[in-house]
Write a protein that holds these residues in place. Structure first.
Motif, PDB file in Angstrom:
ATOM      1  N   ARG A  56      15.965  40.472  45.028  1.00  0.00           N
ATOM      2  CA  ARG A  56      14.902  39.702  44.412  1.00  0.00           C
ATOM      3  C   ARG A  56      13.663  40.572  44.214  1.00  0.00           C
ATOM      4  NH1 ARG A  56      13.513  33.513  45.744  1.00  0.00           N
ATOM      5  NH2 ARG A  56      13.738  33.150  43.570  1.00  0.00           N
ATOM      6  N   THR A  57      13.534  41.591  45.015  1.00  0.00           N
ATOM      7  CA  THR A  57      12.375  42.480  44.899  1.00  0.00           C
ATOM      8  C   THR A  57      12.854  43.918  44.721  1.00  0.00           C
ATOM      9  OG1 THR A  57      12.225  42.990  47.257  1.00  0.00           O
ATOM     10  CG2 THR A  57      11.090  40.991  46.491  1.00  0.00           C
ATOM     11  N   THR A  58      11.922  44.781  44.395  1.00  0.00           N
ATOM     12  CA  THR A  58      12.286  46.190  44.252  1.00  0.00           C
ATOM     13  C   THR A  58      12.751  46.772  45.584  1.00  0.00           C
ATOM     14  OG1 THR A  58       9.966  46.807  44.522  1.00  0.00           O
ATOM     15  CG2 THR A  58      10.796  46.607  42.270  1.00  0.00           C
ATOM     16  N   GLU A  59      12.315  46.197  46.696  1.00  0.00           N
ATOM     17  CA  GLU A  59      12.777  46.678  48.003  1.00  0.00           C
ATOM     18  C   GLU A  59      14.293  46.543  48.127  1.00  0.00           C
ATOM     19  OE1 GLU A  59      10.501  44.480  50.825  1.00  0.00           O
ATOM     20  OE2 GLU A  59       8.675  45.607  50.417  1.00  0.00           O
ATOM     21  N   ASP A  60      14.862  45.483  47.562  1.00  0.00           N
ATOM     22  CA  ASP A  60      16.306  45.298  47.614  1.00  0.00           C
ATOM     23  C   ASP A  60      17.042  46.393  46.847  1.00  0.00           C
ATOM     24  OD1 ASP A  60      16.425  43.008  49.232  1.00  0.00           O
ATOM     25  OD2 ASP A  60      16.048  41.707  47.517  1.00  0.00           O
ATOM     26  N   LEU A  61      16.408  46.973  45.839  1.00  0.00           N
ATOM     27  CA  LEU A  61      17.037  48.053  45.084  1.00  0.00           C
ATOM     28  C   LEU A  61      17.246  49.306  45.933  1.00  0.00           C
ATOM     29  CD1 LEU A  61      15.180  47.833  41.664  1.00  0.00           C
ATOM     30  CD2 LEU A  61      17.533  47.170  42.161  1.00  0.00           C
ATOM     31  N   TRP A  62      16.430  49.452  46.969  1.00  0.00           N
ATOM     32  CA  TRP A  62      16.524  50.646  47.813  1.00  0.00           C
ATOM     33  C   TRP A  62      17.356  50.412  49.057  1.00  0.00           C
ATOM     34  CZ3 TRP A  62      15.982  54.495  44.989  1.00  0.00           C
ATOM     35  CH2 TRP A  62      15.124  54.438  43.892  1.00  0.00           C
ATOM     36  N   ARG A  63      17.993  49.244  49.126  1.00  0.00           N
ATOM     37  CA  ARG A  63      18.943  48.957  50.193  1.00  0.00           C
ATOM     38  C   ARG A  63      20.172  49.846  49.950  1.00  0.00           C
ATOM     39  NH1 ARG A  63      19.223  44.109  53.169  1.00  0.00           N
ATOM     40  NH2 ARG A  63      17.645  43.251  51.787  1.00  0.00           N
ATOM     41  N   VAL A  64      20.666  50.493  50.995  1.00  0.00           N
ATOM     42  CA  VAL A  64      21.818  51.372  50.858  1.00  0.00           C
ATOM     43  C   VAL A  64      23.088  50.530  50.848  1.00  0.00           C
ATOM     44  CG1 VAL A  64      23.149  53.234  51.930  1.00  0.00           C
ATOM     45  CG2 VAL A  64      20.648  53.315  51.933  1.00  0.00           C
ATOM     46  N   CYS A  65      23.943  50.825  49.892  1.00  0.00           N
ATOM     47  CA  CYS A  65      25.213  50.115  49.737  1.00  0.00           C
ATOM     48  C   CYS A  65      26.351  51.121  49.847  1.00  0.00           C
ATOM     49  CB  CYS A  65      25.256  49.407  48.382  1.00  0.00           C
ATOM     50  SG  CYS A  65      26.839  48.646  48.005  1.00  0.00           S
ATOM     51  N   LEU A  66      27.228  50.912  50.837  1.00  0.00           N
ATOM     52  CA  LEU A  66      28.444  51.690  50.923  1.00  0.00           C
ATOM     53  C   LEU A  66      29.508  50.888  50.184  1.00  0.00           C
ATOM     54  CD1 LEU A  66      30.084  53.462  53.887  1.00  0.00           C
ATOM     55  CD2 LEU A  66      31.415  51.963  52.424  1.00  0.00           C
ATOM     56  N   LYS A  67      29.956  51.412  49.059  1.00  0.00           N
ATOM     57  CA  LYS A  67      31.000  50.776  48.244  1.00  0.00           C
ATOM     58  C   LYS A  67      32.283  51.532  48.520  1.00  0.00           C
ATOM     59  CE  LYS A  67      32.190  50.062  43.377  1.00  0.00           C
ATOM     60  NZ  LYS A  67      33.261  51.043  43.329  1.00  0.00           N
ATOM     61  N   SER A  68      33.252  50.850  49.142  1.00  0.00           N
ATOM     62  CA  SER A  68      34.507  51.515  49.501  1.00  0.00           C
ATOM     63  C   SER A  68      35.350  51.815  48.272  1.00  0.00           C
ATOM     64  CB  SER A  68      35.301  50.653  50.490  1.00  0.00           C
ATOM     65  OG  SER A  68      35.978  49.618  49.799  1.00  0.00           O
ATOM     66  N   GLN A  69      36.433  52.552  48.488  1.00  0.00           N
ATOM     67  CA  GLN A  69      37.333  52.944  47.408  1.00  0.00           C
ATOM     68  C   GLN A  69      37.931  51.733  46.702  1.00  0.00           C
ATOM     69  OE1 GLN A  69      37.253  53.941  50.580  1.00  0.00           O
ATOM     70  NE2 GLN A  69      38.348  55.854  50.904  1.00  0.00           N
ATOM     71  N   GLU A  70      38.145  50.659  47.450  1.00  0.00           N
ATOM     72  CA  GLU A  70      38.812  49.482  46.907  1.00  0.00           C
ATOM     73  C   GLU A  70      37.845  48.456  46.329  1.00  0.00           C
ATOM     74  OE1 GLU A  70      39.096  50.438  50.145  1.00  0.00           O
ATOM     75  OE2 GLU A  70      41.107  51.283  50.283  1.00  0.00           O
ATOM     76  N   ALA A  71      36.562  48.661  46.520  1.00  0.00           N
ATOM     77  CA  ALA A  71      35.561  47.652  46.162  1.00  0.00           C
ATOM     78  C   ALA A  71      35.158  47.731  44.694  1.00  0.00           C
ATOM     79  CB  ALA A  71      34.322  47.824  47.029  1.00  0.00           C
ATOM     80  N   ARG A  72      34.705  46.591  44.207  1.00  0.00           N
ATOM     81  CA  ARG A  72      34.114  46.540  42.874  1.00  0.00           C
ATOM     82  C   ARG A  72      32.758  45.871  42.998  1.00  0.00           C
ATOM     83  NH1 ARG A  72      35.146  41.470  40.433  1.00  0.00           N
ATOM     84  NH2 ARG A  72      36.592  40.238  41.637  1.00  0.00           N
ATOM     85  N   ALA A  73      31.846  46.277  42.138  1.00  0.00           N
ATOM     86  CA  ALA A  73      30.490  45.717  42.129  1.00  0.00           C
ATOM     87  C   ALA A  73      30.322  44.891  40.867  1.00  0.00           C
ATOM     88  CB  ALA A  73      29.455  46.833  42.175  1.00  0.00           C
ATOM     89  N   GLU A  74      29.642  43.761  41.005  1.00  0.00           N
ATOM     90  CA  GLU A  74      29.432  42.870  39.866  1.00  0.00           C
ATOM     91  C   GLU A  74      27.967  42.487  39.748  1.00  0.00           C
ATOM     92  OE1 GLU A  74      32.226  39.423  39.542  1.00  0.00           O
ATOM     93  OE2 GLU A  74      32.788  40.149  41.539  1.00  0.00           O
ATOM     94  N   ILE A  75      27.541  42.289  38.519  1.00  0.00           N
ATOM     95  CA  ILE A  75      26.259  41.659  38.205  1.00  0.00           C
ATOM     96  C   ILE A  75      26.615  40.524  37.254  1.00  0.00           C
ATOM     97  CG2 ILE A  75      23.951  41.933  37.226  1.00  0.00           C
ATOM     98  CD1 ILE A  75      24.199  44.948  37.898  1.00  0.00           C
ATOM     99  N   PRO A  76      26.823  39.323  37.800  1.00  0.00           N
ATOM    100  CA  PRO A  76      27.322  38.219  36.969  1.00  0.00           C
ATOM    101  C   PRO A  76      26.381  37.810  35.848  1.00  0.00           C
ATOM    102  CG  PRO A  76      26.810  37.456  39.195  1.00  0.00           C
ATOM    103  CD  PRO A  76      26.664  38.941  39.194  1.00  0.00           C
ATOM    104  N   GLU A  77      25.096  38.013  36.010  1.00  0.00           N
ATOM    105  CA  GLU A  77      24.156  37.639  34.959  1.00  0.00           C
ATOM    106  C   GLU A  77      24.402  38.407  33.669  1.00  0.00           C
ATOM    107  OE1 GLU A  77      22.286  36.653  38.874  1.00  0.00           O
ATOM    108  OE2 GLU A  77      23.388  38.343  38.084  1.00  0.00           O
ATOM    109  N   LEU A  78      24.987  39.594  33.779  1.00  0.00           N
ATOM    110  CA  LEU A  78      25.304  40.416  32.602  1.00  0.00           C
ATOM    111  C   LEU A  78      26.801  40.446  32.309  1.00  0.00           C
ATOM    112  CD1 LEU A  78      23.095  43.604  33.166  1.00  0.00           C
ATOM    113  CD2 LEU A  78      22.576  41.580  31.799  1.00  0.00           C
ATOM    114  N   GLU A  79      27.582  39.780  33.144  1.00  0.00           N
ATOM    115  CA  GLU A  79      29.038  39.879  33.057  1.00  0.00           C
ATOM    116  C   GLU A  79      29.441  41.353  33.105  1.00  0.00           C
ATOM    117  OE1 GLU A  79      30.652  37.590  29.831  1.00  0.00           O
ATOM    118  OE2 GLU A  79      29.503  35.818  30.406  1.00  0.00           O
TER     119      GLU A  79
END
Length: 158
Positions: A1-24
């Motif tokens: 919700r804020t720019t602070e969330d953009l700097w949260r570290v995300c470990l995305k595993s080999q099997e994972a997928r990332a989605e942004i549903p607002e943009l499909e």
């Protein structure tokens, strides 16, 4: 919700997928583990899409010019998200359960392998769904099918 969330570290595993549903929009599982800030995950997607256009990956395809325009429109939309003018959702779906965020405070984890979860409209049996509660709250206020599915998944966990 804020720019602070953009700097949260995300470990995305080999099997994972990332989605942004607002943009499909989706970054599929690519077989490579990636540890980076959410901002950099999205910036990397923008870079990769731009590279496809620049290097002529689309050349020879039917409607190549239209495809290139759509790719660049997606790049623009992703860059707008990085300005956080409006809240949006970042979801990691990981069948291995290895993906994580740091810090975890403010991140909601929903495991859909618990009893009753398979009846969810999400259809993601045995997958972990990660998002921030602010986004769930916003989607809940706005309503809609995605919000209802998240609520059902959360209720199934309880």
């Amino acid at each position: 919700r804020t720019t602070e969330d953009l700097w949260r570290v995300c470990l995305k595993s080999q099997e994972a997928r990332a989605e942004i549903p607002e943009l499909e929009f989706e970054v599929g599982a690519d077989g490579a583990r990636k540890v980076d800030a959410v901002y950099n995950h999205i910036s990397s997607a923008v870079f990769n899409l731009g590279t496809h256009v620049r290097d002529g990956f689309c050349d020879g395809m039917e409607n190549a010019d239209e495809y290139k325009i759509k790719l660049m429109e997606t790049c623009v939309a992703l860059n707008v998200l990085l300005d956080v003018e409006h809240p949006w959702t970042w979801i990691i779906t990981d069948p291995s359960g290895k993906s994580t965020f740091r810090p975890m405070e403010g991140v909601e984890v929903v495991y859909l392998d618990e009893p009753g979860a398979s009846e969810s409209k999400l259809g993601y049996e045995n997958l972990g769904l990660y998002t921030t509660p602010e986004f769930i709250g916003l989607l809940g206020e706005e309503g809609g099918e995605f919000s209802d599915m998240l609520k059902e998944a959360k209720a199934a966990k309880s």
